[in-house]
Design a protein around this motif. Sequence first.
Motif, PDB file in Angstrom:
ATOM      1  N   HIS A 144       0.554  -1.277  -0.492  1.00 30.00           N
ATOM      2  CA  HIS A 144       0.502   0.081  -0.393  1.00 30.00           C
ATOM      3  C   HIS A 144       0.710   1.211  -0.074  1.00 30.00           C
ATOM      4  O   HIS A 144       1.562   1.475   1.296  1.00 30.00           O
ATOM      5  CB  HIS A 144      -0.397   0.095   1.349  1.00 30.00           C
ATOM      6  CG  HIS A 144      -1.903  -0.864   1.490  1.00 30.00           C
ATOM      7  ND1 HIS A 144      -2.830  -1.680   0.199  1.00 30.00           N
ATOM      8  CD2 HIS A 144      -1.571  -2.338   1.914  1.00 30.00           C
ATOM      9  CE1 HIS A 144      -3.641  -2.120   0.537  1.00 30.00           C
ATOM     10  NE2 HIS A 144      -3.285  -2.888   1.514  1.00 30.00           N
ATOM     11  N   LEU A 145       1.259   1.795  -1.048  1.00 32.87           N
ATOM     12  CA  LEU A 145       2.193   2.827  -1.179  1.00 32.87           C
ATOM     13  C   LEU A 145       0.942   4.255  -0.906  1.00 32.87           C
ATOM     14  O   LEU A 145       0.212   4.563  -1.571  1.00 32.87           O
ATOM     15  CB  LEU A 145       2.298   3.082  -2.430  1.00 32.87           C
ATOM     16  CG  LEU A 145       3.383   1.801  -3.453  1.00 32.87           C
ATOM     17  CD1 LEU A 145       3.781   1.938  -4.086  1.00 32.87           C
ATOM     18  CD2 LEU A 145       4.381   1.282  -2.288  1.00 32.87           C
ATOM     19  N   ASN A 146       1.785   5.496  -0.696  1.00 30.99           N
ATOM     20  CA  ASN A 146       1.671   6.582  -0.723  1.00 30.99           C
ATOM     21  C   ASN A 146       0.756   7.037  -2.074  1.00 30.99           C
ATOM     22  O   ASN A 146       1.784   6.834  -3.105  1.00 30.99           O
ATOM     23  CB  ASN A 146       2.228   7.098  -0.067  1.00 30.99           C
ATOM     24  CG  ASN A 146       2.318   8.776   0.123  1.00 30.99           C
ATOM     25  OD1 ASN A 146       2.647   9.342  -0.904  1.00 30.99           O
ATOM     26  ND2 ASN A 146       1.749   9.375   1.180  1.00 30.99           N
TER      27      ASN A 146
ATOM     28  N   LYS B 255      12.652  18.886  -9.242  1.00 31.14           N
ATOM     29  CA  LYS B 255      12.171  17.704 -10.100  1.00 31.14           C
ATOM     30  C   LYS B 255      12.740  17.046 -10.502  1.00 31.14           C
ATOM     31  O   LYS B 255      12.697  16.839 -12.699  1.00 31.14           O
ATOM     32  CB  LYS B 255      11.257  18.424 -11.018  1.00 31.14           C
ATOM     33  CG  LYS B 255       9.693  19.074  -9.662  1.00 31.14           C
ATOM     34  CD  LYS B 255       8.921  19.557 -10.882  1.00 31.14           C
ATOM     35  CE  LYS B 255       7.695  20.506 -10.268  1.00 31.14           C
ATOM     36  NZ  LYS B 255       7.056  21.039 -11.428  1.00 31.14           N
ATOM     37  N   SER B 256      13.862  16.081 -10.229  1.00 32.82           N
ATOM     38  CA  SER B 256      15.278  15.719 -10.873  1.00 32.82           C
ATOM     39  C   SER B 256      14.977  13.876 -10.251  1.00 32.82           C
ATOM     40  O   SER B 256      14.009  13.743  -9.608  1.00 32.82           O
ATOM     41  CB  SER B 256      16.545  15.528 -10.262  1.00 32.82           C
ATOM     42  OG  SER B 256      17.047  15.970  -9.036  1.00 32.82           O
TER      43      SER B 256
ATOM     44  N   LYS C 130       7.092  16.764  -0.310  1.00 32.33           N
ATOM     45  CA  LYS C 130       5.918  17.361  -0.855  1.00 32.33           C
ATOM     46  C   LYS C 130       7.012  17.944  -2.010  1.00 32.33           C
ATOM     47  O   LYS C 130       7.101  19.627  -2.014  1.00 32.33           O
ATOM     48  CB  LYS C 130       4.845  18.554  -0.245  1.00 32.33           C
ATOM     49  CG  LYS C 130       4.157  17.557   0.702  1.00 32.33           C
ATOM     50  CD  LYS C 130       2.850  18.162   1.676  1.00 32.33           C
ATOM     51  CE  LYS C 130       1.908  17.612   1.663  1.00 32.33           C
ATOM     52  NZ  LYS C 130       1.462  18.181   2.476  1.00 32.33           N
ATOM     53  N   PRO C 131       6.323  18.248  -3.402  1.00 28.40           N
ATOM     54  CA  PRO C 131       5.776  16.707  -3.650  1.00 28.40           C
ATOM     55  C   PRO C 131       7.425  15.954  -3.359  1.00 28.40           C
ATOM     56  O   PRO C 131       8.266  15.920  -3.538  1.00 28.40           O
ATOM     57  CB  PRO C 131       6.305  17.042  -5.163  1.00 28.40           C
ATOM     58  CG  PRO C 131       7.381  18.133  -5.652  1.00 28.40           C
ATOM     59  CD  PRO C 131       7.624  19.123  -4.289  1.00 28.40           C
TER      60      PRO C 131
ATOM     61  N   ALA D 269      16.884  12.519  -2.272  1.00 27.44           N
ATOM     62  CA  ALA D 269      15.815  13.313  -2.125  1.00 27.44           C
ATOM     63  C   ALA D 269      15.073  14.273  -2.396  1.00 27.44           C
ATOM     64  O   ALA D 269      14.138  14.615  -2.780  1.00 27.44           O
ATOM     65  CB  ALA D 269      14.779  12.028  -0.977  1.00 27.44           C
ATOM     66  N   GLU D 270      15.488  15.221  -0.517  1.00 26.70           N
ATOM     67  CA  GLU D 270      15.113  16.076  -0.418  1.00 26.70           C
ATOM     68  C   GLU D 270      15.359  17.192  -2.135  1.00 26.70           C
ATOM     69  O   GLU D 270      14.424  18.645  -2.606  1.00 26.70           O
ATOM     70  CB  GLU D 270      15.908  17.574   0.216  1.00 26.70           C
ATOM     71  CG  GLU D 270      14.778  16.416   1.683  1.00 26.70           C
ATOM     72  CD  GLU D 270      15.105  17.053   2.992  1.00 26.70           C
ATOM     73  OE1 GLU D 270      16.787  17.918   2.984  1.00 26.70           O
ATOM     74  OE2 GLU D 270      15.191  17.103   3.715  1.00 26.70           O
TER      75      GLU D 270
END
Length: 396
Positions: free
Chosen positions: A63-65, A127-128, A156-157, A120-121
């Motif tokens: 169950h993914l986000n 948007k990479s 977010k995102p 990740a941030e």
Amino acid sequence: MKKMSLAGPTRFSSRFLAVTILHLSFSSAWAGEDDFFLKEILKQQQPNMNRQLPDWLKTKPMHLNPSLEKLLKEGNKMMVQGGTSLEEDMNGKRSLAKAIQGRWIFVSFGMPTHELKAAAEEAAATKSILVFRGVEKDQNTGLITKKLLPIVKNMKPVPGAVIDPTLFTRFNVTAVPTMIETDAEGKTRSARGLPGFKWLSKQEPGDHGQRGPIYGILEPDMIEEIQRRAANIDWDKQKTTAIANFWKNQEEFNLRPAEKNKERSVDMTIVSTQDIFHPDGRLIIKKGDRINPQAMMPMRHAYIVFDATSQKQVAIAKKAGDEILKKGKPVIYLFSKIDKQRGWDNYNETGDFINGPLYKLNKSIVDRFKLEVLPTVIEGEGDHVVAKELASGEVH
């Protein structure tokens, strides 16, 4: 009622067309669905003898986000649209045939968690795409999402992420994190560490060296790992095992033996759940109309259902089938159970004895013809269908 022949040119009446449409619209089986029955029977009959992917290559359901799942898909879509295609060069090494444009941050779970979170941030802000080389040893592809989700779920995102060893090969990435950006002209800027794309984008094309802490890549190359693991799989043994275990996993129907001969009529009526229109817009059938498809599309086969573990029932099925064949009607033999210990031997012996097409019974036929006892012969007679339950005596 005169039966319709489809041997020559046929005039399709509006009611016949309506039945045809209903035939395609309804999921439940009915008398005119000989082909439906046979397709379902054949589909369930054949053991899967194709090569099966080992468990480590199967992503486990999770169950993914929702936002993570969406971006993961978008990330993969972007990679495909970018035109990456794997080829072999003259030295047998992998290379990408077509230049692609984008921003990537190459990462690994060999990095400390805080460094992976920082990557990740950065990916989320610019948007990479986060790129992993593969999965950890003896793990499956679902591990990437499972381990990444706690790190990115509150961002977010949420950044996109892919597993793509071909990108590692293309850009010769040997340490992580590595940031790479290619523009529309195919010019590349790269740096090891996390200097950020805001800084990298302002630099001249080329390799700008190490700009922060770097770490080794924990995951092996996915393609090389697939080849290595696949080479260790005995596919012939897998196929043999699949065939041997086929009958152990099959559904059985424990229908009781018929105690007496009994004949009952089966109501094949269909009730339309919606208005049915002709392609030219004319209303053919109103919602709630009742139709008997057997009256327009008669059942061509006779179905004989029996328990293959019972010698009596096998004999009855054989005798009943022989009598029907003498009348020129084709017969389909369906068994509710088989000796799972003897499996294919029992199946082959039964098929040889009855000397006809032998298939497994499926739930569609049990439900549609309300089967409760065996053996039972199912035949179309005129505009109705008859189920004949046969006791272990004479066949009538």
